[in-house]
Design a protein around this motif. Structure first.
Motif, PDB file in Angstrom:
ATOM      1  N   ARG A  76      39.680  46.112  36.981  1.00  0.00           N
ATOM      2  CA  ARG A  76      39.833  44.962  36.573  1.00  0.00           C
ATOM      3  C   ARG A  76      39.465  44.826  35.136  1.00  0.00           C
ATOM      4  NH1 ARG A  76      40.693  41.049  40.851  1.00  0.00           N
ATOM      5  NH2 ARG A  76      40.667  42.773  42.972  1.00  0.00           N
ATOM      6  N   LEU A  80      42.245  44.150  31.897  1.00  0.00           N
ATOM      7  CA  LEU A  80      42.076  43.217  30.839  1.00  0.00           C
ATOM      8  C   LEU A  80      41.525  43.433  29.624  1.00  0.00           C
ATOM      9  CD1 LEU A  80      39.456  40.913  33.004  1.00  0.00           C
ATOM     10  CD2 LEU A  80      41.608  40.025  32.213  1.00  0.00           C
ATOM     11  N   THR A 112      39.710  40.952  25.602  1.00  0.00           N
ATOM     12  CA  THR A 112      40.817  40.697  26.726  1.00  0.00           C
ATOM     13  C   THR A 112      42.093  40.366  26.159  1.00  0.00           C
ATOM     14  OG1 THR A 112      40.263  38.310  27.245  1.00  0.00           O
ATOM     15  CG2 THR A 112      38.900  40.028  28.124  1.00  0.00           C
ATOM     16  N   TYR A 212      47.461  35.290  34.850  1.00  0.00           N
ATOM     17  CA  TYR A 212      46.643  36.307  35.582  1.00  0.00           C
ATOM     18  C   TYR A 212      46.126  35.898  36.826  1.00  0.00           C
ATOM     19  CZ  TYR A 212      43.067  40.018  36.486  1.00  0.00           C
ATOM     20  OH  TYR A 212      42.323  41.043  36.960  1.00  0.00           O
TER      21      TYR A 212
END
Length: 535
Positions: A76, A80, A112, A212
């Motif tokens: 993750r 990102l 991000t 997302y």
């Protein structure tokens, strides 16, 4: 006459320039599955019903050599930020350690996708599992998202907010506030419904959106809705050996696995199916039925997102990207790391909403067909993910690519699609240069330069892939193994002794990267962990 032609050309050119200037930026949707193996959707080998993903794959791009970072938090963080997880501060889960690469949440020298796109005229929306910063100052709205609903932590019941470890607090959040689920809550549906509500709320501000959607499914506990479980009960009586063989044959037929690549053997600790009692077989059938139902429901919800995009008239201006955060998980809920209540719930039938169980090494062997190993390791079974890119106006149809790519590439891809520039600074902080490369040329069926090499490290497990060669080791043995993935993608024939020069060459690449990324040998982190516990 010439003057008239000149003025006509000026008008045409001006109209073209205006058209380019007014061209809408595309909506971008990234969908992330959790703990889902390489073969767990129909278009990568499974017989679970995933009609939406299968159609998106057939009408878009499938990538058969796509990689994640082998575990929830690191993947993750990389998705990102476009960085390797250590560079983003999440080198080992959300454990806080006194090292920059292991602080346990996204650092300020990373930026991000949401933060960049927010500055470039996008509505930024997230639904689902965050797991890259548990304190409120590190939640999604503090990292570029306008709207958020989901699970801040790593795992939870799908029906309620239910801590599973001693002294643990789990948080479901709506924006910056804690949220308490009500009756009829099922997390996969809820994440999608809130995401669609957010899209609806922002549709009139004339901005494109970035969504997302990070599903919790199909991470344990095995929780699904009765109507979905019903579709699959009784379908697994042939056992795990037969299921793997069936998936492997389908993968070869689909072209995601080359026929010369052999199916790996089952895990050495796994019992033969025929040695199980009838009761044991029934229990595993139920676990797999629930697991399939979780993926089925995720696909249904992807269908809801597609329907909303179509209703908005944005189908030709929206791109979907789908992948998983790591391979199937061999974890079980039987050790002392869980509460007594949860350990007891592990033995309830998987279809019971109050159960709390996993499908273990048996299910993970099936999920990761045709590979060895699981989530956490850097073998293909831990790091390989199905990847799909779909968008009728943005991705050319019917493609299958076998070029190696990585989750770090999604940042560069999103910025390329949006016409945005990766920043050198953000909010007064110097930003680490991105490691990723845009996949847009592949979407358009053009030549793609790819990576010189791809790197992996998680809790002492290490790997580097360069072209057809992969160097990999398992902690704590720390002994390098070498595989030619073009000939042996399932990593069955270790060529390290025959090719010491190649081992040395790739090891130098890995060590140079590890130093640059801030990787610390895991035995040193282990010592620090022991000191932390002692203190």
């Amino acid at each position: 006459m010439m003057k008239k032609i000149f003025y006509t050309l000026v008008v045409v050119v001006s109209a073209f320039q205006l058209s380019v200037a007014q061209k809408k930026k595309p909506n971008i949707i990234i969908i992330l599955a959790d703990d889902m193996g390489y073969s767990d959707i129909g278009c990568f080998g499974s017989d679970v019903q995933t009609p939406n993903l299968d159609e998106m794959a057939s009408k878009g791009l499938k990538m058969a050599n796509f990689y994640n970072a082998s575990r929830c938090c690191p993947s993750r963080a990389s998705l990102l930020t476009g960085l390797y997880a250590h560079q983003a501060g999440v080198g080992d889960m959300v454990n806080a350690r006194p090292y920059p690469a292991y602080q346990g949440y996204l650092n300020k020298t990373s930026v991000t996708i949401a933060e960049v796109l927010q500055k470039n005229g996008y509505n930024t929306i997230m639904g689902g599992k965050w797991h890259v910063g548990q304190n409120k100052e590190n939640w999604p709205l503090q990292r570029g998202f306008d709207k958020y609903f989901g699970l801040i932590d790593g795992a939870n019941s799908y029906f309620e907010n239910r801590p599973y470890r001693p002294n643990q607090k789990l948080t479901i959040a709506l924006g910056n506030e804690e949220f308490t689920p009500g009756a009829n809550y099922y997390s996969t549906d809820a994440y999608t419904d809130y995401a669609l509500r957010f899209i609806e709320e922002t549709k009139n501000n004339n901005k494109p959106f970035f969504l997302y959607l990070a599903y919790q499914a199909p991470h344990w506990p095995l929780h699904a809705l009765p109507e979905d479980i019903k579709k699959y009960k009784g379908k697994f009586a042939r056992g795990w050996e037969v299921l793997r063989e069936q998936r492997y044959k389908k993968q070869v037929q689909l072209g995601v696995i080359d026929p010369k690549i052999k199916l790996s053997p089952m895990d050495k600790d796994l019992r033969k199916w025929d040695s199980l009692t009838s009761k044991e077989k029934e229990a595993w059938d139920e676990k797999m039925a629930v697991y399939y139902a979780m993926i089925d429901r995720m696909d249904q919800n992807i269908g809801k997102v597609r329907k909303k995009v179509k209703e908005l008239g944005e189908e030709d201006n929206t791109i979907f990207m789908f992948l998983s955060d790591n391979g199937g998980s061999n974890e079980t809920i039987t050790n002392t790391g869980y509460t007594e209540e949860i350990r007891a719930a592990n033995f309830k039938p998987a279809s019971d909403p109050t159960s709390f169980t996993a499908y273990g090494v048996e299910g993970a062997n099936v999920s990761n067909t045709p590979f060895r190993y699981f989530k956490h390791w850097e073998y293909e079974g831990g790091t390989a993910t199905p990847f799909i890119a779909y968008g009728p106006g943005l991705v050319k149809s019917g493609q299958l690519s076998k070029q190696p790519a990585h989750i770090i590439d999604l940042m560069a891809t999103c910025l390329d699609l949006a016409g945005a520039v990766y920043p050198k600074t953000y909010k007064g902080n110097t930003i680490t240069p991105t490691e990723g490369i845009s996949l847009v040329p592949l979407f358009q069926q053009k030549k793609w330069k790819g990576h010189e090499a791809l790197y992996f490290e998680h809790e002492g497990n290490r790997a580097v892939r360069q072209g057809e060669w992969k160097l990999v080791s398992e902690y704590p043995q720390n002994k390098w193994e070498l595989y030619n993935l073009n000939e042996d993608r399932t990593e069955l024939h270790n060529l390290a002794e025959k090719n010491p020069n190649k081992v040395n060459e790739l090891e130098k690449l890995y060590l140079k990267w590890a130093d640059r990324a801030g990787v610390i040998p895991f035995e040193k982190l282990d010592k620090k962990r022991a000191q932390d516990k002692f203190n």
